[in-house]
Scaffold this motif. Structure first.
Motif, PDB file in Angstrom:
ATOM      1  N   ALA A   1       0.832  -1.219  -0.007  1.00 19.69           N
ATOM      2  CA  ALA A   1      -0.055   0.032  -0.040  1.00 19.69           C
ATOM      3  C   ALA A   1       0.874   1.354   0.011  1.00 19.69           C
ATOM      4  N   MET A   2       0.491   2.169  -0.737  1.00 24.81           N
ATOM      5  CA  MET A   2       1.390   3.706  -0.720  1.00 24.81           C
ATOM      6  C   MET A   2       1.297   3.902   0.903  1.00 24.81           C
ATOM      7  N   ARG A   3       2.053   4.725   1.109  1.00 23.16           N
ATOM      8  CA  ARG A   3       2.241   5.256   2.591  1.00 23.16           C
ATOM      9  C   ARG A   3       2.262   6.826   2.821  1.00 23.16           C
ATOM     10  N   PRO A   4       1.937   6.945   4.031  1.00 19.46           N
ATOM     11  CA  PRO A   4       2.094   8.734   4.174  1.00 19.46           C
ATOM     12  C   PRO A   4       3.578   9.118   4.153  1.00 19.46           C
ATOM     13  N   GLY A   5       3.877   9.905   3.558  1.00 17.81           N
ATOM     14  CA  GLY A   5       5.288  10.635   3.350  1.00 17.81           C
ATOM     15  C   GLY A   5       5.842  10.147   1.761  1.00 17.81           C
ATOM     16  N   ASP A   6       5.091   9.079   1.254  1.00 13.64           N
ATOM     17  CA  ASP A   6       5.492   8.832  -0.177  1.00 13.64           C
ATOM     18  C   ASP A   6       5.140   9.984  -1.134  1.00 13.64           C
ATOM     19  N   ILE A   7       6.057  10.156  -2.218  1.00 18.25           N
ATOM     20  CA  ILE A   7       5.952  11.076  -3.107  1.00 18.25           C
ATOM     21  C   ILE A   7       5.494  10.421  -4.689  1.00 18.25           C
ATOM     22  N   LEU A   8       4.652  10.919  -5.261  1.00 16.49           N
ATOM     23  CA  LEU A   8       4.095  10.272  -6.426  1.00 16.49           C
ATOM     24  C   LEU A   8       4.343  11.011  -7.595  1.00 16.49           C
ATOM     25  N   THR A   9       4.618  10.447  -8.635  1.00 17.68           N
ATOM     26  CA  THR A   9       4.651  11.428  -9.856  1.00 17.68           C
ATOM     27  C   THR A   9       3.274  11.253 -10.885  1.00 17.68           C
ATOM     28  N   SER A  10       2.809  12.107 -10.963  1.00 16.82           N
ATOM     29  CA  SER A  10       1.360  12.072 -11.680  1.00 16.82           C
ATOM     30  C   SER A  10       1.698  12.040 -13.242  1.00 16.82           C
ATOM     31  N   ARG A  11       0.486  11.518 -13.723  1.00 18.37           N
ATOM     32  CA  ARG A  11       0.483  11.503 -15.282  1.00 18.37           C
ATOM     33  C   ARG A  11       0.976  12.881 -15.877  1.00 18.37           C
ATOM     34  N   LYS A  12       0.434  14.032 -15.245  1.00 16.41           N
ATOM     35  CA  LYS A  12       0.953  15.139 -15.869  1.00 16.41           C
ATOM     36  C   LYS A  12       2.223  15.620 -15.572  1.00 16.41           C
ATOM     37  N   GLY A  13       3.104  14.884 -14.844  1.00 16.99           N
ATOM     38  CA  GLY A  13       4.480  15.070 -14.457  1.00 16.99           C
ATOM     39  C   GLY A  13       4.415  15.837 -13.037  1.00 16.99           C
ATOM     40  N   LEU A  14       3.352  16.359 -12.461  1.00 15.41           N
ATOM     41  CA  LEU A  14       3.369  17.007 -11.161  1.00 15.41           C
ATOM     42  C   LEU A  14       3.490  16.048 -10.161  1.00 15.41           C
ATOM     43  N   THR A  15       4.540  16.164  -9.031  1.00 13.17           N
ATOM     44  CA  THR A  15       4.719  15.398  -8.141  1.00 13.17           C
ATOM     45  C   THR A  15       3.822  15.605  -6.835  1.00 13.17           C
ATOM     46  N   VAL A  16       3.395  14.613  -6.137  1.00 12.55           N
ATOM     47  CA  VAL A  16       2.462  14.759  -5.155  1.00 12.55           C
ATOM     48  C   VAL A  16       3.106  14.088  -3.781  1.00 12.55           C
ATOM     49  N   GLU A  17       3.109  14.838  -2.814  1.00 15.78           N
ATOM     50  CA  GLU A  17       3.268  14.163  -1.390  1.00 15.78           C
ATOM     51  C   GLU A  17       2.287  13.550  -0.799  1.00 15.78           C
ATOM     52  N   ILE A  18       2.349  12.471  -0.396  1.00 17.28           N
ATOM     53  CA  ILE A  18       0.994  11.871   0.061  1.00 17.28           C
ATOM     54  C   ILE A  18       1.009  12.173   1.833  1.00 17.28           C
ATOM     55  N   ASN A  19       0.555  13.032   2.181  1.00 17.40           N
ATOM     56  CA  ASN A  19       0.126  13.159   3.900  1.00 17.40           C
ATOM     57  C   ASN A  19      -0.730  12.637   4.479  1.00 17.40           C
ATOM     58  N   ASN A  20      -1.664  12.004   3.425  1.00 13.12           N
ATOM     59  CA  ASN A  20      -2.862  11.197   4.108  1.00 13.12           C
ATOM     60  C   ASN A  20      -3.279  10.423   2.953  1.00 13.12           C
ATOM     61  N   THR A  21      -3.240   8.939   3.355  1.00 17.59           N
ATOM     62  CA  THR A  21      -3.734   8.160   2.195  1.00 17.59           C
ATOM     63  C   THR A  21      -5.298   7.995   2.286  1.00 17.59           C
ATOM     64  N   ASP A  22      -5.786   8.425   3.172  1.00 14.66           N
ATOM     65  CA  ASP A  22      -7.425   8.704   2.830  1.00 14.66           C
ATOM     66  C   ASP A  22      -7.707   9.672   2.082  1.00 14.66           C
ATOM     67  N   ALA A  23      -6.793  10.676   1.676  1.00 22.97           N
ATOM     68  CA  ALA A  23      -7.367  11.550   0.479  1.00 22.97           C
ATOM     69  C   ALA A  23      -6.949  10.996  -0.843  1.00 22.97           C
ATOM     70  N   GLU A  24      -7.236   9.777  -1.235  1.00 25.54           N
ATOM     71  CA  GLU A  24      -7.003   9.183  -2.221  1.00 25.54           C
ATOM     72  C   GLU A  24      -7.759   9.470  -3.507  1.00 25.54           C
ATOM     73  N   GLY A  25      -9.186   9.995  -3.544  1.00 23.71           N
ATOM     74  CA  GLY A  25      -9.900  10.176  -4.642  1.00 23.71           C
ATOM     75  C   GLY A  25      -9.490  11.130  -5.503  1.00 23.71           C
ATOM     76  N   ARG A  26      -8.583  12.374  -4.718  1.00 30.06           N
ATOM     77  CA  ARG A  26      -8.137  13.206  -5.876  1.00 30.06           C
ATOM     78  C   ARG A  26      -6.907  12.944  -6.546  1.00 30.06           C
ATOM     79  N   LEU A  27      -6.305  11.816  -5.929  1.00 31.12           N
ATOM     80  CA  LEU A  27      -5.296  10.924  -6.649  1.00 31.12           C
ATOM     81  C   LEU A  27      -5.549  10.559  -7.902  1.00 31.12           C
ATOM     82  N   VAL A  28      -6.532   9.488  -7.773  1.00 29.36           N
ATOM     83  CA  VAL A  28      -7.074   8.878  -9.196  1.00 29.36           C
ATOM     84  C   VAL A  28      -7.754   9.908 -10.046  1.00 29.36           C
TER      85      VAL A  28
END
Length: 460
Positions: free
Chosen positions: A289-316
């Protein structure tokens, strides 16, 4: 009740819709035996009252439905449905009293009141049929009711029977019914085709994450609908408490709503090009599972810091919106059960939406009023942009502070939606207690307002 209106029928029982202030006048037009029966039974014409009136032989002669006062009707929706649910099974025709301007939405309310989710239990609901009232577009009203029923069915189905696999099948069934094209990207193919955040959110679940992509129509303006399809949300490693998890089967309410709206659009044959994108995942917990503190790179190229895995809807949604924006549609719409902050702001009955386009907002508000689908415009408030910009990545998926959560989520999504016209809806998708035309359970929000506004929005 039936989801269909019936043509004129000589056996249909006359239904008189009576405002409380008009009751005395109406009684004065009736024979004494009818007037006495109504008075004896205490019928006042109040909102939601219903009364059967017998003939001298004891058979049903007519039915009365209380329409209340304008003030009482302003406090709710679907006033006729409030009385319809109290009538016995049978076939009815509106004989008097229903204002012409209210006939369409009151007829829709009658049909919506007939919805029952009976997949898991036996039992026959009482069927109260309605003859199509004069001036009502039978095809349009039945189509809207059927689309709403699809949305409700999808939301009401538990996640064990409505996971990403079954949500995909529902989309495939809809595509087959209407001759639409559909493609689905699943599992690790999401990484290969550059949908990393959809993959990251859904990879811990037993059912693989996927992106559902349906297209219909080859002429006219281009409309793209993006629906959040989180089929169950545990919160991930930031796990929700049990009481917050109880309704998370409805976290795919955005996907359910856009599929119901797509069915309406295709059935009515609107002259537009429709695309529906649904990132379908389950936000679950396992060793990958993704973790708090992970940094994801989006399709658009913007990077996203995961400060709460329960804020997942905006990621997908972000990856799906980035794909949608690459086609530059004439109108891009996202629908999602996204934030609790929206519920705190406007409660469960209003569907808040965000747009920078004042003309679109006016068209949607006008449509909402016509079809009894209440909505409320919220702001893309630019000064809050700094709140979604952390120190070590381009964006933060869960800014701290506890303020303006619906707005910061909408601002996050806007970063991925391109430069064209964009409308984001933060819906609830659930009716917490029964109301006229809206049994307790899953419910569509915003779809009818958007459907009604499409001719203005897209110059159809």
């Amino acid at each position: 009740m039936s989801h269909r209106l019936i043509p004129a029928n000589d056996n249909a029982l006359p239904l008189h819709v009576i405002e409380s202030s008009d009751l005395t006048h109406w009684l004065g037009t009736q024979p004494d035996d009818i007037a006495n029966w109504v008075r004896t039974n205490g019928f006042k014409g109040n909102l939601g009252e219903a009364l059967m009136v017998p003939s001298t032989g004891g058979k049903p002669l007519m039915a009365l439905a209380g329409y209340g006062s304008a003030q009482a009707r302003a406090r709710g929706r679907f006033a006729l449905a409030a009385a319809a649910g109290k009538l016995p099974e049978g076939c009815y025709r509106v004989a008097s009293g229903l204002p012409e301007a209210a006939r369409s939405h009151e007829t829709l309310g009658w049909l919506l009141a007939g919805y029952r989710f009976d997949r898991y239990r036996d039992g026959k609901a009482r069927d109260r049929q309605l003859v199509v009232p004069e001036g009502v577009d039978k095809t349009e009203i039945e189509t809207i009711a059927a689309g709403e029923a699809l949305t409700r069915d999808l939301i009401n189905t538990p996640a064990a029977d409505m996971g990403p696999d079954q949500l995909e099948q529902a989309a495939r069934d809809l595509a087959e019914q209407h001759g639409a094209q559909i493609e689905v990207i699943t599992g690790d193919d999401l990484l290969e085709q550059n949908f990393p955040m959809i993959h990251a959110v859904g990879r811990a679940a037993a059912a693989a994450p996927r992106l559902i992509d349906m297209e219909w129509g080859d002429t006219g303006p281009h409309l793209t609908l993006v629906g959040k399809g989180v089929c169950f949300d545990t919160g991930g490693l930031n796990i929700k408490p049990g009481n917050s998890m109880a309704l998370m089967k409805k976290d795919m309410g955005g996907a359910a709503t856009v599929l119901g709206l797509a069915q309406m659009i295709m059935t009515l044959g609107l002259k537009l090009r429709l695309r529906v994108l649904i990132p379908a995942v389950e936000n679950s917990i396992s060793g990958n599972a993704m973790r708090p503190g992970d940094i994801l790179t989006s399709r658009k190229g913007l990077t996203v810091e995961i400060n709460n895995t329960d804020a997942e809807g905006r990621l997908v949604l972000a990856d799906a919106l980035a794909l949608a924006a690459e086609d530059a549609p004439d109108l891009l719409v996202s629908m999602a059960t996204l934030t609790g902050a929206a519920r705190v702001a406007v409660g469960p009955d209003l569907a808040p939406f965000f747009t920078d386009d004042d003309g679109a907002a006016l068209a949607l508000a006008a449509g909402a009023g016509r079809v009894a689908d209440p909505i409320w415009r919220m702001p893309f408030h630019a000064p809050y942009e700094a709140d979604i910009e952390p120190d070590i990545a381009d964006l933060d998926n869960a800014p701290g502070g506890g303020f303006a959560g619906a707005i910061t989520a909408a601002l996050f999504l806007r970063r991925f939606a391109g430069e064209g016209r964009y409308v984001h809806w933060d819906i609830y998708g659930w009716q917490p207690k029964a109301a006229p035309g809206r049994p307790k359970g899953g419910v569509g929000q915003g779809a009818r307002a958007l459907l009604d506004a499409l001719p203005a929005l897209l110059k159809l």
